[in-house]
Design a protein around this motif. Structure first.
Motif, PDB file in Angstrom:
ATOM      1  N   ILE A   1      13.631   8.534   2.914  1.00 46.60           N
ATOM      2  CA  ILE A   1      13.435   9.427   4.040  1.00 46.60           C
ATOM      3  C   ILE A   1      14.795  10.026   4.392  1.00 46.60           C
ATOM      4  CG2 ILE A   1      13.631   7.463   5.636  1.00 46.60           C
ATOM      5  CD1 ILE A   1      11.904   9.012   7.614  1.00 46.60           C
ATOM      6  N   SER A   2      14.824  11.333   4.582  1.00 48.62           N
ATOM      7  CA  SER A   2      16.113  11.991   4.836  1.00 48.62           C
ATOM      8  C   SER A   2      15.938  13.038   5.936  1.00 48.62           C
ATOM      9  CB  SER A   2      16.654  12.650   3.572  1.00 48.62           C
ATOM     10  OG  SER A   2      15.873  13.773   3.228  1.00 48.62           O
ATOM     11  N   ALA A   3      17.078  13.393   6.538  1.00 48.68           N
ATOM     12  CA  ALA A   3      17.089  14.385   7.616  1.00 48.68           C
ATOM     13  C   ALA A   3      18.347  15.224   7.514  1.00 48.68           C
ATOM     14  CB  ALA A   3      17.007  13.702   8.972  1.00 48.68           C
TER      15      ALA A   3
ATOM     16  N   ASP B   1       0.857  -1.186   0.000  1.00 53.47           N
ATOM     17  CA  ASP B   1       0.000   0.000   0.000  1.00 53.47           C
ATOM     18  C   ASP B   1       0.903   1.250   0.000  1.00 53.47           C
ATOM     19  OD1 ASP B   1      -1.833   1.983   0.309  1.00 53.47           O
ATOM     20  OD2 ASP B   1      -2.566   1.326   2.274  1.00 53.47           O
ATOM     21  N   ILE B   2       0.985   1.946  -1.131  1.00 50.63           N
ATOM     22  CA  ILE B   2       1.895   3.083  -1.258  1.00 50.63           C
ATOM     23  C   ILE B   2       1.542   4.186  -0.259  1.00 50.63           C
ATOM     24  CG2 ILE B   2       2.697   4.908  -2.797  1.00 50.63           C
ATOM     25  CD1 ILE B   2       2.395   3.015  -5.110  1.00 50.63           C
ATOM     26  N   VAL B   3       0.252   4.501  -0.191  1.00 52.31           N
ATOM     27  CA  VAL B   3      -0.186   5.555   0.732  1.00 52.31           C
ATOM     28  C   VAL B   3       0.107   5.152   2.170  1.00 52.31           C
ATOM     29  CG1 VAL B   3      -2.140   6.893   1.570  1.00 52.31           C
ATOM     30  CG2 VAL B   3      -1.948   6.346  -0.881  1.00 52.31           C
TER      31      VAL B   3
ATOM     32  N   TYR C   1      10.222  11.568   0.877  1.00 57.50           N
ATOM     33  CA  TYR C   1      10.139  12.011  -0.507  1.00 57.50           C
ATOM     34  C   TYR C   1       9.241  11.138  -1.370  1.00 57.50           C
ATOM     35  CZ  TYR C   1      13.961  15.201   0.425  1.00 57.50           C
ATOM     36  OH  TYR C   1      14.741  16.215   0.950  1.00 57.50           O
ATOM     37  N   GLY C   2       8.610  10.147  -0.765  1.00 58.40           N
ATOM     38  CA  GLY C   2       7.739   9.279  -1.561  1.00 58.40           C
ATOM     39  C   GLY C   2       8.548   8.264  -2.348  1.00 58.40           C
ATOM     40  N   VAL C   3       8.022   7.853  -3.498  1.00 56.29           N
ATOM     41  CA  VAL C   3       8.688   6.835  -4.321  1.00 56.29           C
ATOM     42  C   VAL C   3       9.887   7.475  -5.009  1.00 56.29           C
ATOM     43  CG1 VAL C   3       8.440   5.212  -6.211  1.00 56.29           C
ATOM     44  CG2 VAL C   3       6.519   5.599  -4.658  1.00 56.29           C
TER      45      VAL C   3
END
Length: 314
Positions: A279-281, A232-234, A265-267
């Motif tokens: 995911i980045s920080a 499930d992408i969402v 950032y999503g896909v």
């Protein structure tokens, strides 16, 4: 060697041609035979005193410029204010101060050499000592040293520009091409690095053609999360955003290692077997590895709890 009478006559001729100080003193002393010598001696003393006054004034100007360069505004004002960005500002201020002091020391030495050297040549000329052979000898010696020490001159020039441009400083983790490690010492000639194995590298500044600095300003920690095509992408994105919020809510990480809230950032990529989320920080310099480890731990725990398996990306 010229006799005292010859020197006196030469100094007298110089005083006659000098309408500023020496000739004025000669007129004050009258027709005494010692007037040219005394006037020349007083002129020499005045030249030396004036040289030291100019040198002191130049040093004061350089010190004022260095102090102004060492105190700059915060370059992290675009980030949120807090302990992390305060740490960045303190680190940058210290780096700026060290760089300005080093350049100030170099400029002071150059100013002293130029001013005092000019004064010495002027005094020698006043003493009727020919300075043309001396200047010729110094010029020839300078050319010889320039040809014989090209690498040394190259190292010093590269070190000067490195300091001016603040490419790196003590405590930075850099990739200098020849070696990768933490900077332990920087001089105008060499940079000393210590790599992850504890080995110490001495790299000449003139041989460094490119530098990758991992510790300047801020760093970035990121993690790619590959999941199956039928996931499930969402739901996966919402889950990663929750992880980002949890990390941002952690006071230890937020106040001492991170400067901005982590972003999802999503896909990021599509492969034949998986969808890759990122995911980045944004973190403090050199803190990206610790934040990345925490990201991996929390993302893996959250995916396992939600029953979403990670797959190997092609």
């Amino acid at each position: 060697m010229p006799s005292i009478d010859q020197m006196a006559s030469q100094m007298s001729a110089l005083c006659e041609g000098d309408t500023v100080i020496c000739s004025t003193l000669v007129k004050m002393f009258g027709d005494a035979p010692w007037a040219p010598l005394v006037s020349s001696a007083i002129t020499i003393v005045l030249i030396l005193v004036l040289a030291f006054i100019i040198r002191r004034f130049a040093h004061r100007v350089i010190t004022r410029v260095v102090n102004r360069a060492a105190t700059g505004g915060s370059i992290t004002s675009r980030f949120r204010k807090g302990a992390a960005t305060d740490g960045i500002d303190a680190l940058l201020h210290e780096r700026r101060k060290q760089r300005a002091e080093t350049m100030g020391s170099v400029l002071k030495h150059v100013a002293s050499i130029v001013i005092l050297g000019t004064a010495v040549l002027t005094v020698l000329d006043r003493l009727t000592i020919p300075i043309a052979p001396l200047l010729t000898s110094v010029g020839i010696l300078g050319v010889a040293i320039g040809f014989g020490a090209q690498e040394l001159v190259k190292d010093f020039i590269a070190g000067m520009f490195m300091l001016l441009e603040d490419q790196y400083g003590v405590g930075d983790v850099i990739d200098a091409g020849a070696a990768v490690g933490t900077v332990e010492a920087v001089t105008l000639r060499v940079t000393r690095l210590r790599d992850s194995d504890g080995r110490v590298w001495y790299v000449r500044n003139g041989t460094i053609t490119r530098v990758g600095n991992e510790s300047q300003g801020w760093s970035r920690a990121y993690m790619d999360v590959p999941v199956a095509y039928d996931a499930d992408i969402v739901g996966v994105r919402v889950l990663l955003e929750q992880v980002a919020e949890e990390i941002w809510a952690d006071p230890e990480l937020r106040e001492s290692k991170m400067v901005e809230e982590p972003r999802v950032y999503g896909v990021e990529q599509l492969s034949d077997s998986s969808l890759v989320f990122r995911i980045s920080a944004k973190t403090l310099p050199s803190a990206q590895a610790e934040v990345a480890r925490e990201l991996r731990l929390r993302v893996k725990t959250a995916l396992d709890t939600a029953g979403i398996p990670m797959v190997a990306s092609a």
